[in-house]
Scaffold this motif. Structure first.
Motif, short mmCIF file in Angstrom:
data_model
loop_
_atom_site.label_atom_id
_atom_site.label_comp_id
_atom_site.label_asym_id
_atom_site.label_seq_id
_atom_site.Cartn_x
_atom_site.Cartn_y
_atom_site.Cartn_z
N VAL A 28 0.81 -1.23 0.00
CA VAL A 28 0.00 0.00 0.00
C VAL A 28 0.84 1.27 0.00
CG1 VAL A 28 -1.69 1.35 1.32
CG2 VAL A 28 -2.06 -1.09 0.90
N ALA A 29 1.84 1.36 0.88
CA ALA A 29 2.61 2.60 0.98
C ALA A 29 3.34 2.88 -0.35
CB ALA A 29 3.61 2.51 2.12
N MET A 30 3.93 1.85 -0.93
CA MET A 30 4.66 2.04 -2.20
C MET A 30 3.69 2.37 -3.33
SD MET A 30 7.97 -0.45 -2.62
CE MET A 30 7.29 -1.98 -2.03
N ARG A 31 2.50 1.74 -3.30
CA ARG A 31 1.50 2.03 -4.35
C ARG A 31 1.04 3.49 -4.27
NH1 ARG A 31 -3.66 1.93 -3.91
NH2 ARG A 31 -3.70 0.43 -2.21
N GLU A 32 0.77 3.96 -3.05
CA GLU A 32 0.32 5.34 -2.89
C GLU A 32 1.40 6.32 -3.38
OE1 GLU A 32 -2.87 6.46 -1.76
OE2 GLU A 32 -3.15 4.37 -2.34
N VAL A 66 6.33 -5.96 -9.68
CA VAL A 66 7.46 -5.83 -8.76
C VAL A 66 8.74 -6.12 -9.51
CG1 VAL A 66 8.43 -6.67 -6.58
CG2 VAL A 66 5.96 -6.60 -6.89
N ARG A 67 9.73 -5.27 -9.27
CA ARG A 67 11.03 -5.43 -9.94
C ARG A 67 12.11 -5.22 -8.89
NH1 ARG A 67 13.75 -1.65 -14.38
NH2 ARG A 67 14.65 -3.24 -15.72
N GLU A 68 12.96 -6.16 -8.73
CA GLU A 68 14.04 -6.10 -7.73
C GLU A 68 13.50 -5.69 -6.37
OE1 GLU A 68 16.74 -3.49 -9.99
OE2 GLU A 68 18.05 -5.25 -10.15
N GLY A 69 12.39 -6.28 -5.98
CA GLY A 69 11.82 -6.05 -4.65
C GLY A 69 11.06 -4.74 -4.49
N THR A 70 10.96 -3.97 -5.56
CA THR A 70 10.27 -2.67 -5.48
C THR A 70 9.02 -2.70 -6.33
OG1 THR A 70 12.38 -1.55 -5.18
CG2 THR A 70 10.55 -0.20 -5.93
N LEU A 71 7.96 -2.10 -5.79
CA LEU A 71 6.73 -2.01 -6.56
C LEU A 71 6.91 -0.97 -7.68
CD1 LEU A 71 3.16 -2.28 -5.42
CD2 LEU A 71 3.78 -0.20 -6.63
N VAL A 72 6.73 -1.40 -8.92
CA VAL A 72 6.95 -0.49 -10.04
C VAL A 72 5.70 -0.32 -10.90
CG1 VAL A 72 9.45 -0.85 -10.14
CG2 VAL A 72 7.92 -2.34 -11.47
N GLY A 73 4.61 -0.99 -10.54
CA GLY A 73 3.39 -0.84 -11.31
C GLY A 73 2.19 -1.32 -10.54
#
Ligand SMILES: CC(C)(COP(=O)(O)OP(=O)(O)OC[C@H]1O[C@@H](n2cnc3c(N)ncnc32)[C@H](O)[C@@H]1OP(=O)(O)O)[C@@H](O)C(=O)NCCC(=O)NCCS
Length: 195
Positions: A28-32, A66-73
């Motif tokens: 949620v935090a990364m998506r926001e 998710v790419r390399e542990g990070t939300l990218v989309g």
């Protein structure tokens, strides 16, 4: 109960692959932050937000890239009534500006549409750029008599039918029908209760 979605791994032309999987609470935090970066701080005032406020996304139809542990989309779909016809509204779809043109948007769209069709939904509507969404089968053919609950550009209201005729005769305002989220109590209210 449905089996958890198996992450889809997609190799990209540019080093790290990405995976598409069901959205998790921890996203949620990364998506926001991603949505703020893509749509700006006033995104909550957009017309389509009226179809999402206080509602849960449709079951199984909130996906993260998710790419390399990070939300990218991210992409989500929502239950609506489109002038009396049950349908889904798709949005927002967003990809990290640093990871665009790698096919992540297309992978999110394909996976979301395959999942929506597999779950028996008849049609998906969205507000977006026709030149982008035409590649997934969206057009304005069935949306001419539909309106959103706020200002919108007519030529951006697009739809795809999975079941022929799902949007035949659809006329009037698109309104949200998804499960209502429990109302969050305000911090001020909680403080007043504690006092
Ligand atoms: C639209 C978006 C999701 C595309 O993500 P992406 O991962 O870069 O998309 P893909 O890599 O799958 O596709 C790239 C292709 O789409 C095209 N494209 C991207 N945005 C486009 C647009 N608005 N109109 C037309 N074509 C577009 C690119 O030119 C490229 O074309 P090509 O395949 O012929 O080279 C991304 O640009 C984004 O997040 N934009 C900001 C938020 C937004 O506008 N979301 C959509 C409205 S809800």
């Amino acid at each position: 109960m449905t089996a958890p979605r198996k992450p889809q791994i997609a190799p990209t032309s540019n080093a790290a692959p990405f995976a598409i999987r069901s959205e998790r609470a921890a996203d949620v935090a990364m998506r926001e932050a991603l949505l703020d970066a893509c749509f700006g701080d006033n995104r909550h005032g957009r017309t389509c937000q009226r179809l999402r406020d206080g509602r849960a996304p449709a079951a199984g139809l909130a996906l993260s890239a998710v790419r390399e542990g990070t939300l990218v989309g991210t992409v989500r779909l929502w239950h609506v009534s489109a002038g009396g016809r049950p349908a889904l509204v798709l949005g927002p779809l967003a990809v990290d500006p640093a990871c665009r043109e790698l096919g992540i948007g297309a992978a999110l769209m394909h996976q979301a549409l395959v999942a929506a069709r597999a779950r028996g939904h008849g049609a998906v509507i969205l507000l977006g750029d026709a030149p982008y969404y035409a590649r997934f089968g969206f057009s304005a053919k069935k949306t001419g008599a539909l309106v959103l609950p706020g200002p919108f550009e007519r030529d951006r209201l697009l739809a795809i039918e999975f079941q022929t005729g799902a949007l035949d005769g659809a006329e009037g305002t698109i309104v949200p029908t998804g499960v209502a989220l429990p109302k969050r109590r305000s911090v001020r209210g909680l403080r007043a209760q504690a006092a």
